[in-house]
Scaffold this motif. Structure first.
Motif, PDB file in Angstrom:
ATOM      1  N   ILE A 136       0.844  -1.202   0.000  1.00 12.90           N
ATOM      2  CA  ILE A 136       0.000   0.000   0.000  1.00 12.90           C
ATOM      3  C   ILE A 136       0.881   1.253   0.000  1.00 12.90           C
ATOM      4  N   GLU A 137       1.963   1.197   0.758  1.00 14.21           N
ATOM      5  CA  GLU A 137       2.901   2.333   0.760  1.00 14.21           C
ATOM      6  C   GLU A 137       3.423   2.578  -0.658  1.00 14.21           C
ATOM      7  N   ALA A 138       3.856   1.507  -1.309  1.00 15.89           N
ATOM      8  CA  ALA A 138       4.404   1.656  -2.660  1.00 15.89           C
ATOM      9  C   ALA A 138       3.336   2.196  -3.619  1.00 15.89           C
ATOM     10  N   PHE A 139       2.127   1.649  -3.491  1.00 15.35           N
ATOM     11  CA  PHE A 139       1.011   2.001  -4.365  1.00 15.35           C
ATOM     12  C   PHE A 139       0.567   3.454  -4.160  1.00 15.35           C
ATOM     13  N   SER A 140       0.745   3.974  -2.932  1.00 14.93           N
ATOM     14  CA  SER A 140       0.207   5.300  -2.606  1.00 14.93           C
ATOM     15  C   SER A 140       1.066   6.440  -3.159  1.00 14.93           C
ATOM     16  N   GLY A 141       2.188   6.095  -3.739  1.00 11.66           N
ATOM     17  CA  GLY A 141       3.038   7.129  -4.330  1.00 11.66           C
ATOM     18  C   GLY A 141       3.544   8.138  -3.312  1.00 11.66           C
ATOM     19  N   GLY A 142       3.822   7.650  -2.100  1.00 14.36           N
ATOM     20  CA  GLY A 142       4.435   8.540  -1.110  1.00 14.36           C
ATOM     21  C   GLY A 142       3.471   9.097  -0.082  1.00 14.36           C
ATOM     22  N   ARG A 143       2.161   8.976  -0.318  1.00 13.74           N
ATOM     23  CA  ARG A 143       1.222   9.522   0.662  1.00 13.74           C
ATOM     24  C   ARG A 143       1.230   8.702   1.958  1.00 13.74           C
ATOM     25  N   LEU A 144       1.286   7.379   1.849  1.00 12.19           N
ATOM     26  CA  LEU A 144       1.187   6.528   3.037  1.00 12.19           C
ATOM     27  C   LEU A 144       2.504   5.844   3.332  1.00 12.19           C
ATOM     28  N   LYS A 145       2.736   5.617   4.617  1.00 14.89           N
ATOM     29  CA  LYS A 145       3.996   5.026   5.038  1.00 14.89           C
ATOM     30  C   LYS A 145       3.674   3.857   5.962  1.00 14.89           C
ATOM     31  N   SER A 146       4.304   2.714   5.699  1.00 14.29           N
ATOM     32  CA  SER A 146       4.094   1.527   6.524  1.00 14.29           C
ATOM     33  C   SER A 146       5.100   1.524   7.679  1.00 14.29           C
ATOM     34  N   VAL A 147       4.603   1.436   8.903  1.00 13.74           N
ATOM     35  CA  VAL A 147       5.489   1.458  10.083  1.00 13.74           C
ATOM     36  C   VAL A 147       5.138   0.291  10.982  1.00 13.74           C
ATOM     37  N   THR A 148       6.134  -0.479  11.396  1.00 12.27           N
ATOM     38  CA  THR A 148       5.894  -1.537  12.391  1.00 12.27           C
ATOM     39  C   THR A 148       6.771  -1.274  13.607  1.00 12.27           C
ATOM     40  N   VAL A 149       6.198  -1.495  14.766  1.00 13.89           N
ATOM     41  CA  VAL A 149       6.950  -1.330  16.016  1.00 13.89           C
ATOM     42  C   VAL A 149       6.788  -2.583  16.859  1.00 13.89           C
ATOM     43  N   ASP A 150       7.574  -2.690  17.902  1.00 11.85           N
ATOM     44  CA  ASP A 150       7.492  -3.783  18.847  1.00 11.85           C
ATOM     45  C   ASP A 150       6.055  -3.969  19.340  1.00 11.85           C
ATOM     46  N   PRO A 151       5.618  -5.222  19.540  1.00 16.69           N
ATOM     47  CA  PRO A 151       4.233  -5.430  20.006  1.00 16.69           C
ATOM     48  C   PRO A 151       3.867  -4.575  21.227  1.00 16.69           C
ATOM     49  N   ASP A 152       4.803  -4.413  22.139  1.00 15.05           N
ATOM     50  CA  ASP A 152       4.505  -3.656  23.362  1.00 15.05           C
ATOM     51  C   ASP A 152       4.474  -2.148  23.136  1.00 15.05           C
ATOM     52  N   ALA A 153       4.993  -1.696  21.993  1.00 14.19           N
ATOM     53  CA  ALA A 153       5.126  -0.251  21.767  1.00 14.19           C
ATOM     54  C   ALA A 153       3.999   0.322  20.913  1.00 14.19           C
ATOM     55  N   VAL A 154       3.057  -0.532  20.514  1.00 15.32           N
ATOM     56  CA  VAL A 154       2.024  -0.094  19.565  1.00 15.32           C
ATOM     57  C   VAL A 154       1.209   1.077  20.116  1.00 15.32           C
ATOM     58  N   LEU A 155       0.721   0.943  21.338  1.00 17.09           N
ATOM     59  CA  LEU A 155      -0.176   1.982  21.867  1.00 17.09           C
ATOM     60  C   LEU A 155       0.555   3.313  22.020  1.00 17.09           C
ATOM     61  N   ASP A 156       1.825   3.264  22.381  1.00 20.17           N
ATOM     62  CA  ASP A 156       2.597   4.499  22.548  1.00 20.17           C
ATOM     63  C   ASP A 156       2.871   5.189  21.212  1.00 20.17           C
ATOM     64  N   ARG A 157       2.815   4.419  20.127  1.00 24.16           N
ATOM     65  CA  ARG A 157       3.126   4.994  18.811  1.00 24.16           C
ATOM     66  C   ARG A 157       1.905   5.674  18.172  1.00 24.16           C
ATOM     67  N   LEU A 158       0.739   5.589  18.834  1.00 27.19           N
ATOM     68  CA  LEU A 158      -0.484   6.156  18.247  1.00 27.19           C
ATOM     69  C   LEU A 158      -0.455   7.681  18.299  1.00 27.19           C
ATOM     70  N   GLY A 159       0.236   8.282  17.349  1.00 27.33           N
ATOM     71  CA  GLY A 159       0.352   9.738  17.343  1.00 27.33           C
ATOM     72  C   GLY A 159      -0.551  10.379  16.308  1.00 27.33           C
ATOM     73  N   ALA A 160      -0.414  11.683  16.171  1.00 28.92           N
ATOM     74  CA  ALA A 160      -1.277  12.465  15.273  1.00 28.92           C
ATOM     75  C   ALA A 160      -0.989  12.175  13.803  1.00 28.92           C
ATOM     76  N   ASP A 161       0.129  11.463  13.530  1.00 31.17           N
ATOM     77  CA  ASP A 161       0.438  11.140  12.128  1.00 31.17           C
ATOM     78  C   ASP A 161      -0.150   9.783  11.706  1.00 31.17           C
TER      79      ASP A 161
END
Ligand SMILES: *Cc1c(COP(=O)(O)O)cnc(C)c1O
Length: 411
Positions: A136-161
């Motif tokens: 989806i990131e590749a298909f979006s032509g730069g609009r979307l970015k795929s990010v994965t974090v540690d299972p325990d860090a998911v909730l902390d990564r929920l930012g405005a972006d």
């Protein structure tokens, strides 16, 4: 020795789900603990497929689209799946593969958050989920970015972006259950939409999509729903998101497919998440599995699943305790889906040796033996016997053969 067997026989005798086993075609002697990967064959399916092929297709030909209501199958079966998942009629359709539905749900969710760019998941998610995000990131032509974090860090990564969070409710390897309501609530607080992958939840644990205020969900038809190899998957979209514009805007999601208009107009409701012509044969088989599941009481199903899991762990501790297995699944049954996983350095060879003793489980790299517990057709006695056969393999080192070390293409 085999202590407690009388109690186990009693558990089977008093099991309210026991009659379901006879609805499946299962060979005597076989212990099938892989129904979380490919569900067993319901006896009704062969006859239904034969009728669909010979009568509906053979005799009815194209008139069966209406005559046998082929055209309504994705919604009809979707509604039956919705009832299993705490969703309303009109919020679920049966279609495509889980991977394709991930694409559809994630892009729809992202379109509802045009000012945000991140699609977030955890590093240990099932690979196809993360692969789809990367596509989806590749298909979006730069609009979307795929990010994965540690299972325990998911909730902390929920930012405005973050636009979309894609999580699997029951982890495919460990069986760990995510708290759907709590994670969804935390995500919504940050303005993030959530896509839940229910591949190991549907037909395995109690799910309440609307109770959790879920946005989107996807899942498999061929695992606990017993829909057959490559069965159509499902997609849930909460009613409030039915105006999302689908990216895979095929003609079966059009408001009026058979007027052959020049431009796309999305159908009302969840139907807009259909793409091409529905796979009628696959849907017919899926419906047999779903109909069977719909007859089971999900609370009883969960109760039995928990008991099967506890018995499995007890027997492993008692009978295989000295052979170096490490429990990968949560010990707390509340946190565990309908599977038990153990790590062992020779796990792969052991899964092969078990197959020769008519115990079919599976292996997940790098070292996990995974046993699916399917309450509709697995008996308590099967769990005891599976562990006995595993013990025998350990005692005799029957797993220690060169041919068992050769990795197959499908594990
Ligand atoms: C099994 C599974 C899938 C399978 O995806 P398909 O496209 O149906 O092959 C996807 N996600 C999870 C979490 C799974 O366990």
């Amino acid at each position: 020795m085999k202590d407690g067997l009388a109690e186990v026989a009693d558990l089977d005798a008093r099991d309210p789900l026991a009659p379901f086993r006879d609805e499946f075609r299962l060979r005597d002697g076989l212990i099938y603990v892989d129904g979380n990967s490919l569900g067993a064959l319901p006896k009704a399916t062969a006859a239904r497929l034969a009728a669909t092929v010979t009568e509906e297709w053979g005799e009815g030909l194209i008139t069966s689209w209406l005559g046998a209501n082929w055209v309504g199958a994705p919604q009809r079966i979707g509604n039956k799946i919705a009832a299993l998942l705490g969703a309303k009629a009109g919020e679920v359709i049966a279609a495509d593969s889980t991977s394709v539905n991930i694409f559809k749900a994630v892009t729809a969710a992202a379109s509802l958050r045009p000012d945000r760019s991140v699609i977030l998941s955890e590093t240990t998610n099932f690979p196809t989920d993360v692969y789809m995000m990367q596509g989806i990131e590749a298909f979006s032509g730069g609009r979307l970015k795929s990010v994965t974090v540690d299972p325990d860090a998911v909730l902390d990564r929920l930012g405005a972006d973050v636009a979309v969070l894609l999580l699997t409710q029951v982890h495919y390897k460990s069986g760990l259950i995510r708290d759907m309501a709590e994670v969804t609530r935390r995500a919504h607080e940050r303005g993030v939409l959530v896509v839940w992958d229910l591949s190991h939840s549907a037909g395995a644990i109690e799910v309440d999509l609307n109770g959790a205020n879920a946005d989107f969900a996807v899942g498999c038809g061929y695992k606990f729903l017993n829909g057959g190899p490559g069965a159509p998957a499902f997609l849930f979209a909460a009613e409030r998101h039915h105006d999302a514009m689908p990216v895979l805007s095929g003609w079966f999601g059009h408001a009026s497919p058979f007027t052959f208009e020049e431009d796309y107009r999305a159908a009302a409701g969840v139907t807009r998440f259909l793409c091409g012509t529905p796979p009628v044969l696959g849907l017919a088989a899926l419906e047999c599995g779903v109909d069977l599941m719909a007859r089971a009481d999900m609370r009883e199903l969960r109760k039995k699943s928990v008991r099967l899991g506890q018995l499995f762990i007890e027997r492993m501790t008692a009978r295989c305790g000295e052979f170096g297995f490490a429990l990968v699944s949560p010990a707390d049954p509340e946190l565990r889906g309908s599977q038990i996983s153990y790590a062992h350095p020779h796990g792969y060879e052991m899964v092969q040796a078990l197959k020769e003793r008519d115990v079919i489980g599976d292996f997940r790299a790098p070292d996990v033996l995974r046993f699916g517990l399917t309450p509709l057709y697995l008996r308590y006695a099967d769990v005891v016997e599976a562990v006995e056969r595993l013990r025998d393999i350990c005692v005799t080192r029957a797993w220690d053969k060169p041919e068992y070390r050769v990795r197959a293409a499908v594990t």
